[in-house]
Design a protein around this motif. Structure first.
Motif, PDB file in Angstrom:
ATOM      1  N   MET A 184      18.655  80.710 -42.398  1.00 32.54           N
ATOM      2  CA  MET A 184      19.668  80.738 -40.936  1.00 32.54           C
ATOM      3  C   MET A 184      19.908  79.425 -40.580  1.00 32.54           C
ATOM      4  SD  MET A 184      17.203  83.790 -39.034  1.00 32.54           S
ATOM      5  CE  MET A 184      17.832  83.080 -37.559  1.00 32.54           C
ATOM      6  N   GLY A 185      19.513  78.156 -41.471  1.00 32.94           N
ATOM      7  CA  GLY A 185      20.158  77.262 -40.953  1.00 32.94           C
ATOM      8  C   GLY A 185      19.008  76.103 -40.328  1.00 32.94           C
ATOM      9  N   LYS A 186      17.754  76.741 -40.139  1.00 30.75           N
ATOM     10  CA  LYS A 186      16.654  75.893 -39.370  1.00 30.75           C
ATOM     11  C   LYS A 186      15.983  75.174 -40.415  1.00 30.75           C
ATOM     12  CE  LYS A 186      16.577  79.170 -36.004  1.00 30.75           C
ATOM     13  NZ  LYS A 186      17.035  79.251 -34.661  1.00 30.75           N
ATOM     14  N   THR A 187      15.592  73.893 -39.706  1.00 32.18           N
ATOM     15  CA  THR A 187      14.760  72.872 -40.697  1.00 32.18           C
ATOM     16  C   THR A 187      13.248  73.165 -40.661  1.00 32.18           C
ATOM     17  OG1 THR A 187      16.483  71.344 -39.749  1.00 32.18           O
ATOM     18  CG2 THR A 187      14.592  70.509 -40.662  1.00 32.18           C
ATOM     19  N   VAL A 188      12.798  73.408 -41.639  1.00 30.57           N
ATOM     20  CA  VAL A 188      11.473  73.782 -41.825  1.00 30.57           C
ATOM     21  C   VAL A 188      10.632  72.703 -42.646  1.00 30.57           C
ATOM     22  CG1 VAL A 188       9.766  75.611 -42.943  1.00 30.57           C
ATOM     23  CG2 VAL A 188      12.354  76.093 -41.742  1.00 30.57           C
ATOM     24  N   LEU A 189       9.250  72.475 -41.814  1.00 31.21           N
ATOM     25  CA  LEU A 189       8.197  71.558 -42.500  1.00 31.21           C
ATOM     26  C   LEU A 189       6.937  72.281 -42.675  1.00 31.21           C
ATOM     27  CD1 LEU A 189       7.576  68.164 -43.275  1.00 31.21           C
ATOM     28  CD2 LEU A 189       6.293  68.867 -41.270  1.00 31.21           C
ATOM     29  N   ILE A 190       6.469  72.673 -43.772  1.00 31.66           N
ATOM     30  CA  ILE A 190       5.022  73.319 -43.625  1.00 31.66           C
ATOM     31  C   ILE A 190       3.976  72.310 -44.308  1.00 31.66           C
ATOM     32  CG2 ILE A 190       3.977  75.321 -44.861  1.00 31.66           C
ATOM     33  CD1 ILE A 190       6.558  76.584 -45.190  1.00 31.66           C
ATOM     34  N   ALA A 191       2.933  72.432 -43.576  1.00 29.35           N
ATOM     35  CA  ALA A 191       1.884  71.816 -44.313  1.00 29.35           C
ATOM     36  C   ALA A 191       0.869  72.675 -44.717  1.00 29.35           C
ATOM     37  CB  ALA A 191       1.221  71.110 -43.071  1.00 29.35           C
ATOM     38  N   THR A 192       0.750  72.288 -46.162  1.00 30.24           N
ATOM     39  CA  THR A 192      -0.231  73.388 -46.841  1.00 30.24           C
ATOM     40  C   THR A 192      -1.078  72.586 -47.878  1.00 30.24           C
ATOM     41  OG1 THR A 192      -0.132  75.408 -47.798  1.00 30.24           O
ATOM     42  CG2 THR A 192       1.540  74.064 -48.472  1.00 30.24           C
ATOM     43  N   HIS A 193      -2.149  73.230 -48.362  1.00 32.06           N
ATOM     44  CA  HIS A 193      -2.830  72.805 -49.451  1.00 32.06           C
ATOM     45  C   HIS A 193      -2.544  73.640 -50.605  1.00 32.06           C
ATOM     46  CE1 HIS A 193      -6.250  70.564 -47.434  1.00 32.06           C
ATOM     47  NE2 HIS A 193      -6.260  71.442 -46.373  1.00 32.06           N
ATOM     48  N   ASP A 194      -1.772  74.802 -50.322  1.00 33.92           N
ATOM     49  CA  ASP A 194      -1.754  76.033 -51.168  1.00 33.92           C
ATOM     50  C   ASP A 194      -0.439  75.736 -52.263  1.00 33.92           C
ATOM     51  OD1 ASP A 194      -1.334  78.178 -52.571  1.00 33.92           O
ATOM     52  OD2 ASP A 194      -1.786  79.319 -51.073  1.00 33.92           O
ATOM     53  N   MET A 195      -0.887  75.008 -53.461  1.00 38.26           N
ATOM     54  CA  MET A 195       0.228  74.863 -54.576  1.00 38.26           C
ATOM     55  C   MET A 195       0.703  76.050 -55.016  1.00 38.26           C
ATOM     56  SD  MET A 195       0.335  71.773 -54.867  1.00 38.26           S
ATOM     57  CE  MET A 195      -0.415  70.671 -53.535  1.00 38.26           C
ATOM     58  N   ASN A 196       0.145  77.228 -55.001  1.00 39.79           N
ATOM     59  CA  ASN A 196       1.004  78.415 -55.354  1.00 39.79           C
ATOM     60  C   ASN A 196       2.211  78.944 -54.330  1.00 39.79           C
ATOM     61  OD1 ASN A 196      -0.365  78.878 -57.851  1.00 39.79           O
ATOM     62  ND2 ASN A 196      -2.123  79.897 -56.480  1.00 39.79           N
ATOM     63  N   LEU A 197       1.579  78.737 -52.971  1.00 48.29           N
ATOM     64  CA  LEU A 197       2.562  78.896 -52.112  1.00 48.29           C
ATOM     65  C   LEU A 197       3.990  78.164 -52.465  1.00 48.29           C
ATOM     66  CD1 LEU A 197       2.636  80.617 -49.147  1.00 48.29           C
ATOM     67  CD2 LEU A 197       2.483  78.433 -48.237  1.00 48.29           C
ATOM     68  N   ILE A 198       3.783  76.842 -52.585  1.00 44.22           N
ATOM     69  CA  ILE A 198       4.934  75.801 -52.767  1.00 44.22           C
ATOM     70  C   ILE A 198       5.632  76.247 -54.080  1.00 44.22           C
ATOM     71  CG2 ILE A 198       5.292  73.489 -53.444  1.00 44.22           C
ATOM     72  CD1 ILE A 198       3.077  72.472 -51.788  1.00 44.22           C
ATOM     73  N   ARG A 199       4.738  76.755 -55.171  1.00 45.92           N
ATOM     74  CA  ARG A 199       5.700  77.190 -56.261  1.00 45.92           C
ATOM     75  C   ARG A 199       6.532  78.219 -56.003  1.00 45.92           C
ATOM     76  NH1 ARG A 199       0.546  76.619 -58.841  1.00 45.92           N
ATOM     77  NH2 ARG A 199       0.467  74.420 -59.404  1.00 45.92           N
ATOM     78  N   SER A 200       5.758  79.342 -55.035  1.00 45.11           N
ATOM     79  CA  SER A 200       6.619  80.394 -54.788  1.00 45.11           C
ATOM     80  C   SER A 200       7.979  80.078 -53.930  1.00 45.11           C
ATOM     81  CB  SER A 200       5.785  81.289 -54.070  1.00 45.11           C
ATOM     82  OG  SER A 200       6.211  82.434 -53.664  1.00 45.11           O
ATOM     83  N   ALA A 201       7.809  79.228 -53.087  1.00 49.11           N
ATOM     84  CA  ALA A 201       8.637  78.878 -52.264  1.00 49.11           C
ATOM     85  C   ALA A 201       9.992  78.200 -53.126  1.00 49.11           C
ATOM     86  CB  ALA A 201       8.497  77.778 -51.183  1.00 49.11           C
ATOM     87  N   LYS A 202       9.367  77.344 -54.287  1.00 50.57           N
ATOM     88  CA  LYS A 202      10.619  76.631 -54.912  1.00 50.57           C
ATOM     89  C   LYS A 202      11.336  77.618 -55.490  1.00 50.57           C
ATOM     90  CE  LYS A 202       9.608  72.103 -55.585  1.00 50.57           C
ATOM     91  NZ  LYS A 202       9.365  71.028 -56.462  1.00 50.57           N
ATOM     92  N   ALA A 203      10.853  78.657 -56.051  1.00 56.47           N
ATOM     93  CA  ALA A 203      11.600  79.686 -56.717  1.00 56.47           C
ATOM     94  C   ALA A 203      12.522  80.451 -55.893  1.00 56.47           C
ATOM     95  CB  ALA A 203      10.537  80.588 -57.441  1.00 56.47           C
TER      96      ALA A 203
END
Ligand SMILES: Nc1ncnc2c1ncn2[C@@H]1O[C@H](COP(=O)(O)OP(=O)(O)OP(=O)(O)O)[C@@H](O)[C@H]1O
Ligand SMILES: [Mg+2]
Length: 224
Positions: A184-203
């Motif tokens: 929707m155009g929002k700028t997002v920053l997520i702090a996380t330890h979860d590499m699987n979550l990052i991989r999932s987002a990058k897909a």
């Protein structure tokens, strides 16, 4: 939107973050990783002027955080939704009242009361709107915290471990909501330890991964 230029910060004598530069451009999606205690929460607090850098410059919407008055900071914060790591609620108020609290305290209201219903439906909490926070599960609390962070229609969402302590399916559900906000155009920053979550987002979207290591901020990438 939010920019850090050669920022350093420490609690007491200990330097925790040193010479950090980071730019959250409009519509960008960033992850912030690093070991526990590296300073992720601290960096997020610098991004909404909860903490002020001891060196360097932090700009919120092109204003120097160090020179902002309380009023300026309050105004800037209306454009920044924060999902806190500990997501605290007022336990004597209902979920709906907690979610709308940022509006209540700033003396605003939704144009249409059904917007609150829509927001609760979006995070899947329609049935829990009258419940009290202690009655919610971990995942429901995280979703209520996200709803509260976006109730003011912020331009930027800073989410500190939004999927801490919740199972994988629920983490994906939360990620989906954050991805939707970004679309929707929002700028997002997520702090996380979860590499699987990052991989999932990058897909799903273009996301940059920043890592705090040895007090510095590095762009991570190839190893993911
Ligand atoms: N108010 C404070 N006063 C003193 N030290 C603090 C304070 N807040 C945090 N610290 C210390 O600063 C360091 C970084 O804390 P921070 O919460 O930013 O880390 P983090 O990367 O978010 O960790 P986690 O992954 O566990 O959430 C820690 O060693 C912490 O103990
Ligand atoms: Mg933290």
């Amino acid at each position: 939107m939010i920019e850090l230029e050669q920022v350093s910060y420490g609690y007491g004598d200990r330097t925790l973050l040193s010479d950090i530069s980071m730019k959250l451009a409009p519509g960008s999606f960033h992850f912030l990783t690093g070991p526990s205690g590296a300073g992720k929460t601290t960096l997020i607090k610098l991004c909404y002027a909860e903490l002020i850098a001891s060196q360097g410059r932090v700009s919120l919407f092109d204003q120097d955080a160090q020179r902002m008055t309380r009023d300026d900071v309050a105004k800037a914060r209306r454009r920044i939704g924060v999902v806190h790591q500990d997501c605290q609620f007022l336990d004597h108020l209902s979920v709906a009242e907690n979610v709308s609290l940022p509006l209540t305290v700033s003396g605003r209201s939704l144009e249409n009361p059904s917007e609150l219903d829509d927001l609760l439906a979006w995070v899947g909490l329609t049935g829990q709107s009258d419940a009290k926070p202690p009655e919610l599960s971990g995942g429901e609390r995280q979703r209520a915290a996200l709803a509260r962070a976006v109730v003011m229609s912020p331009d930027v969402i800073l989410a500190d471990e939004p999927t801490g302590n919740i199972d994988w399916d629920m983490s994906l559900r939360l990620l989906k909501l954050l991805v939707e906000l970004n679309k929707m155009g929002k700028t997002v920053l997520i702090a996380t330890h979860d590499m699987n979550l990052i991989r999932s987002a990058k897909a799903q979207i273009q996301a940059r991964v920043l890592r705090i290591s040895n007090r510095q901020l590095q762009l991570a990438g190839a190893d993911l």
